[in-house]
Motif scaffolding. Sequence first.
Motif, PDB file in Angstrom:
ATOM      1  N   ALA A  75       0.735  -1.467  -0.599  1.00 37.63           N
ATOM      2  CA  ALA A  75      -0.086   0.154  -0.013  1.00 37.63           C
ATOM      3  C   ALA A  75       0.943   1.174   0.208  1.00 37.63           C
ATOM      4  CB  ALA A  75      -1.219  -0.432   1.330  1.00 37.63           C
ATOM      5  N   LYS A  76       1.674   1.301   0.706  1.00 36.62           N
ATOM      6  CA  LYS A  76       2.812   2.482   0.846  1.00 36.62           C
ATOM      7  C   LYS A  76       3.203   2.852  -0.072  1.00 36.62           C
ATOM      8  CE  LYS A  76       5.729   4.245   4.451  1.00 36.62           C
ATOM      9  NZ  LYS A  76       6.463   3.890   5.979  1.00 36.62           N
ATOM     10  N   TYR A  79       0.674   4.262  -2.357  1.00 39.38           N
ATOM     11  CA  TYR A  79       0.821   5.699  -2.363  1.00 39.38           C
ATOM     12  C   TYR A  79       2.168   6.639  -3.330  1.00 39.38           C
ATOM     13  CZ  TYR A  79      -3.716   5.767   0.794  1.00 39.38           C
ATOM     14  OH  TYR A  79      -4.729   5.660   0.862  1.00 39.38           O
ATOM     15  N   GLY A  84      -1.562  11.825  -4.082  1.00 38.50           N
ATOM     16  CA  GLY A  84      -2.353  12.139  -3.791  1.00 38.50           C
ATOM     17  C   GLY A  84      -3.856  11.455  -3.740  1.00 38.50           C
ATOM     18  N   PRO A  86      -4.285   7.844  -5.061  1.00 36.02           N
ATOM     19  CA  PRO A  86      -4.143   7.244  -6.282  1.00 36.02           C
ATOM     20  C   PRO A  86      -5.103   6.217  -6.635  1.00 36.02           C
ATOM     21  CG  PRO A  86      -3.172   5.968  -3.990  1.00 36.02           C
ATOM     22  CD  PRO A  86      -3.996   7.707  -3.753  1.00 36.02           C
TER      23      PRO A  86
END
Lengths: 103, 167
Positions: A75-76, A79, A84, A86
């Motif tokens: 997830a990181k 992003y 903004g 994603p």
Amino acid sequence: MSIKTIAGVEVNVNDEGYMEDASQWTKEIASEIAKEEGVELTDKHFEVIDFVRGKISAGEGLTIRGIGKSGVVNAKEFYALFPGAPLKKVTKISGVPKPTSCI
Amino acid sequence: MDKEEKIPLKKILLICSKASIEDVYAALVMGNGAVMEGIETKLFFTFFGLDAITKKTMNKLHTATTGNPGMRMPGGLPFPTMLGGLPGVEAGVSAMMRKQMDALDIPPVDEFLELITAGGGEIYACKLAMDMFKLTKEDLHEEVSDVITVGDLYEMCDGLGTQIVFT
């Protein structure tokens, strides 16, 4: 609905700039839309785009959690690749409809 | 007439003071949703809301089976209050609710916090409530950035396009 010329090709887009026919999509179109969104596409971006297009063509929904567990990115990283908003950005660049998910 | 200028939401602070599944998830879904939109997001947990960021309790939250007029039996029949008070009923109903949420791809609380911070959201705990419940920073999940006072919270509220929501 309107017709927009992206990367020299005429494609159908909706009012928000999302492509209405995923089959009109090409990598060149993706790069052009990405530029408008302020993203410079790398191979990693295209890996995520492939995953997103695969999910949509299989009729499945998209969530950030799902993309984070895809094995392509977490997830990181997702992003970081599409800063903004994603999920909105990646779908627009991938030529698929705007996501309807709340999570 | 002058055209009214619209100021988009730039920053949101969400305050969660209760420990029930619905209260905590309201804050988490709204917080995560804001992060997804690229809005600067801060979540503040106080009072019973601290359960949502305390390692021991966070993934075992309950919903109230008594005093909850929205509670229904599977199938939609009313849920008798007397039944809701029996031992184990609240735990069972809550476990069922968490299972149904998981089926909808709604993550458990700890994973939800990680998702929020992955997108740049920040999680805070209320100092006063921590003192009240005799909790220390070590009791809290790793994604909690700090234990802060009300004053600290208000200092974070600066800027045009900032909103505070108390869930």
